[in-house]
Design a protein around this motif. Structure first.
Motif, PDB file in Angstrom:
ATOM      1  N   GLY A  93     -15.626   2.768 -16.150  1.00  0.00           N
ATOM      2  CA  GLY A  93     -14.230   3.095 -15.908  1.00  0.00           C
ATOM      3  C   GLY A  93     -13.727   2.709 -14.532  1.00  0.00           C
ATOM      4  O   GLY A  93     -12.735   3.258 -14.082  1.00  0.00           O
ATOM      5  N   GLY A  94     -14.411   1.807 -13.847  1.00  0.00           N
ATOM      6  CA  GLY A  94     -13.992   1.440 -12.498  1.00  0.00           C
ATOM      7  C   GLY A  94     -13.979   2.657 -11.599  1.00  0.00           C
ATOM      8  O   GLY A  94     -14.964   3.393 -11.529  1.00  0.00           O
ATOM      9  N   ALA A  95     -12.860   2.931 -10.956  1.00  0.00           N
ATOM     10  CA  ALA A  95     -12.751   4.089 -10.062  1.00  0.00           C
ATOM     11  C   ALA A  95     -12.842   5.407 -10.827  1.00  0.00           C
ATOM     12  O   ALA A  95     -13.125   6.445 -10.257  1.00  0.00           O
ATOM     13  CB  ALA A  95     -11.442   4.030  -9.298  1.00  0.00           C
ATOM     14  N   LEU A  96     -12.600   5.364 -12.132  1.00  0.00           N
ATOM     15  CA  LEU A  96     -12.673   6.575 -12.940  1.00  0.00           C
ATOM     16  C   LEU A  96     -14.046   6.769 -13.584  1.00  0.00           C
ATOM     17  O   LEU A  96     -14.244   7.719 -14.332  1.00  0.00           O
ATOM     18  CB  LEU A  96     -11.605   6.529 -14.048  1.00  0.00           C
ATOM     19  N   GLY A  97     -14.987   5.896 -13.286  1.00  0.00           N
ATOM     20  CA  GLY A  97     -16.326   5.995 -13.852  1.00  0.00           C
ATOM     21  C   GLY A  97     -17.156   7.042 -13.124  1.00  0.00           C
ATOM     22  O   GLY A  97     -16.649   8.077 -12.699  1.00  0.00           O
ATOM     23  N   HIS A  98     -18.442   6.764 -12.967  1.00  0.00           N
ATOM     24  CA  HIS A  98     -19.351   7.669 -12.258  1.00  0.00           C
ATOM     25  C   HIS A  98     -20.265   6.840 -11.370  1.00  0.00           C
ATOM     26  O   HIS A  98     -20.249   5.613 -11.449  1.00  0.00           O
ATOM     27  CB  HIS A  98     -20.128   8.533 -13.263  1.00  0.00           C
ATOM     28  N   PRO A  99     -21.068   7.465 -10.528  1.00  0.00           N
ATOM     29  CA  PRO A  99     -21.978   6.692  -9.668  1.00  0.00           C
ATOM     30  C   PRO A  99     -22.896   5.820 -10.511  1.00  0.00           C
ATOM     31  O   PRO A  99     -23.298   6.212 -11.617  1.00  0.00           O
ATOM     32  CB  PRO A  99     -22.787   7.766  -8.932  1.00  0.00           C
ATOM     33  N   LEU A 100     -23.215   4.644  -9.999  1.00  0.00           N
ATOM     34  CA  LEU A 100     -24.125   3.735 -10.684  1.00  0.00           C
ATOM     35  C   LEU A 100     -25.510   4.365 -10.767  1.00  0.00           C
ATOM     36  O   LEU A 100     -26.059   4.796  -9.746  1.00  0.00           O
ATOM     37  CB  LEU A 100     -24.210   2.405  -9.943  1.00  0.00           C
TER      38      LEU A 100
ATOM     39  N   CYS B 167     -22.247  10.023 -18.779  1.00  0.00           N
ATOM     40  CA  CYS B 167     -21.168   9.709 -19.721  1.00  0.00           C
ATOM     41  C   CYS B 167     -21.612   9.657 -21.178  1.00  0.00           C
ATOM     42  O   CYS B 167     -20.806   9.398 -22.060  1.00  0.00           O
ATOM     43  CB  CYS B 167     -20.501   8.390 -19.342  1.00  0.00           C
ATOM     44  N   SER B 168     -22.890   9.866 -21.429  1.00  0.00           N
ATOM     45  CA  SER B 168     -23.456   9.882 -22.782  1.00  0.00           C
ATOM     46  C   SER B 168     -23.416   8.539 -23.501  1.00  0.00           C
ATOM     47  O   SER B 168     -23.605   8.484 -24.711  1.00  0.00           O
ATOM     48  CB  SER B 168     -22.781  10.944 -23.652  1.00  0.00           C
ATOM     49  N   ARG B 169     -23.178   7.455 -22.761  1.00  0.00           N
ATOM     50  CA  ARG B 169     -23.298   6.136 -23.390  1.00  0.00           C
ATOM     51  C   ARG B 169     -24.749   5.959 -23.809  1.00  0.00           C
ATOM     52  O   ARG B 169     -25.666   6.326 -23.073  1.00  0.00           O
ATOM     53  CB  ARG B 169     -22.977   5.026 -22.400  1.00  0.00           C
ATOM     54  N   ALA B 170     -24.930   5.358 -24.976  1.00  0.00           N
ATOM     55  CA  ALA B 170     -26.284   5.090 -25.458  1.00  0.00           C
ATOM     56  C   ALA B 170     -26.582   3.609 -25.270  1.00  0.00           C
ATOM     57  O   ALA B 170     -25.752   2.755 -25.566  1.00  0.00           O
ATOM     58  CB  ALA B 170     -26.402   5.471 -26.929  1.00  0.00           C
ATOM     59  N   PHE B 171     -27.753   3.324 -24.762  1.00  0.00           N
ATOM     60  CA  PHE B 171     -28.216   1.944 -24.614  1.00  0.00           C
ATOM     61  C   PHE B 171     -29.390   1.776 -25.558  1.00  0.00           C
ATOM     62  O   PHE B 171     -30.306   2.602 -25.573  1.00  0.00           O
ATOM     63  CB  PHE B 171     -28.646   1.668 -23.169  1.00  0.00           C
TER      64      PHE B 171
END
Length: 62
Positions: free
Chosen positions: A23-30, A46-50
């Motif tokens: 989300g760019g500035a709205l994302g979270h720390p890398l 963010c619960s994204r699944a890889f």
């Protein structure tokens, strides 16, 4: 109560992946995540699944 949105699943070809929420500035720390034995990992922010792409195998040596 609102229903949770489905988790995004991102196909990957490496054992280690980086996630910043997308989300760019709205994302979270890398954060860097390592796939488990089943070839999957979920981002704790963010619960994204890889998930390892079908047909891709990872080397287990250095």
């Amino acid at each position: 109560m609102t229903a949770m949105q489905p988790t995004e699943t991102i196909p990957v070809e490496t054992a280690t992946v980086g996630c910043d929420g997308g989300g760019g500035a709205l994302g979270h720390p890398l954060v860097y995540l390592t796939l488990d034995q089943d070839g999957q990992v979920e981002c704790p922010y963010c619960s994204r699944a890889f998930k390892l792409k079908e047909g891709v195998t990872l080397g287990h040596g250095h």
